[in-house]
Design an enzyme around this catalytic site. Structure first.
Site, PDB file in Angstrom:
ATOM      1  N   GLY A  11       0.828  -1.205   0.000  1.00 12.13           N
ATOM      2  CA  GLY A  11       0.000   0.000   0.000  1.00 12.13           C
ATOM      3  C   GLY A  11       0.859   1.250   0.000  1.00 12.13           C
ATOM      4  O   GLY A  11       0.574   2.231  -0.703  1.00 12.13           O
ATOM      5  N   HIS A 126       9.417  23.782  12.680  1.00 15.26           N
ATOM      6  CA  HIS A 126      10.701  24.465  12.466  1.00 15.26           C
ATOM      7  C   HIS A 126      11.847  23.897  13.311  1.00 15.26           C
ATOM      8  O   HIS A 126      11.643  23.408  14.419  1.00 15.26           O
ATOM      9  CB  HIS A 126      10.556  25.960  12.781  1.00 15.26           C
ATOM     10  CG  HIS A 126      10.207  26.205  14.221  1.00 15.26           C
ATOM     11  ND1 HIS A 126      11.148  26.355  15.212  1.00 15.26           N
ATOM     12  CD2 HIS A 126       8.996  26.281  14.829  1.00 15.26           C
ATOM     13  CE1 HIS A 126      10.548  26.524  16.366  1.00 15.26           C
ATOM     14  NE2 HIS A 126       9.237  26.480  16.169  1.00 15.26           N
TER      15      HIS A 126
END
Ligand SMILES: CC(C)(COP(=O)(O)OP(=O)(O)OC[C@H]1O[C@@H](n2cnc3c(N)ncnc32)[C@H](O)[C@@H]1OP(=O)(O)O)[C@@H](O)C(=O)NCCC(=O)NCCS
Length: 199
Positions: A11, A126
């Site tokens: 998958g 970040h």
């Protein structure tokens, strides 16, 4: 013709094939050790995984198990694939053989290692340092300034709070919330995440 060889007719491999088509690949073939699998997502299975070293074309490993992914990837040069609907911030580095799925967000100044999976609708914020062969599963979120060691699996919908360090080879269960450093390799589940089993 731009050709991609995908190791692992799974998958996960299907999703990678979709990303490859969106990145201009015109020919896609799979390799898998299960001889009963003749095709994957309409693309042919043309041999066993070990044949990856002998075939011509771009290559990627679509196998969820980090140890197996690492072993195969270390034998060949692999490409990095990013879905066009992923959002990648400025000054982000993404390592060889990593795939970034649709809807994923990777924010500024983050480094993602080699052979990683940044899965559908997940995010890495970040200033993170994500090691090699890490899987950020579907819908998982890694907050800012997090360090994640090699071969960590961050389960579906899990959250790692900001400024956390997760050591290598941890498995973080689906839906867990990691709110303190994980310094022992093992399986962690729950909110807040607690050690359930050692590596
Ligand atoms: C954590 C995990 C690895 C445990 O798998 P396992 O060892 O096979 O565990 P089991 O299913 O046998 O469950 C053992 C116990 O842990 C509990 N448990 C399992 N996963 C849990 C989770 N994510 N959070 C809280 N509890 C969990 C079970 O309810 C069970 O509790 P019980 O002993 O009180 O009945 C797995 O459940 C998991 O979360 N995998 C991540 C899947 C994922 O994110 N896939 C993403 C695909 S993109």
């Amino acid at each position: 013709m731009k050709k991609l060889i995908i190791a692992g007719a799974s998958g996960h491999g299907k999703v990678i094939a979709d990303i490859a088509l969106k990145n201009g690949y015109e020919e896609i073939v799979f390799l898998d050790d299960d001889e009963s699998i003749g095709e994957c997502a309409g693309f042919p299975v043309v041999g066993k995984v070990k044949e990856i070293t002998t075939l011509d074309g771009h290559k990627i490993v679509a196998i969820g198990d980090a140890k197996i992914r690492r072993r195969i990837q270390e034998e060949v040069e692999t490409v990095t694939l990013i879905h066009p609907d992923a959002v990648i911030g400025r000054r982000v580095e993404i390592g060889e053989g990593t795939v970034v799925m649709a809807g994923a967000v990777i924010n500024s100044d983050t480094v993602i290692g080699r052979g990683c999976i940044v899965n559908t609708a997940s995010s890495v914020d970040h200033d993170c340092r994500i090691g090699d062969f890490v899987h950020v599963a579907v819908g998982a979120h890694v907050c800012g300034t997090v360090r994640v060691g090699d071969a960590v699996w961050i389960g579906a919908g899990a959250v790692i709070s900001n400024n956390i360090t997760v050591c290598e080879n941890c498995l973080i269960g689906a839906g867990a919330a990691v709110v303190e450093d994980l310094t022992f390799s093992g399986t962690y589940v729950g909110v807040p995440a607690r050690l359930r089993a050692c590596e």
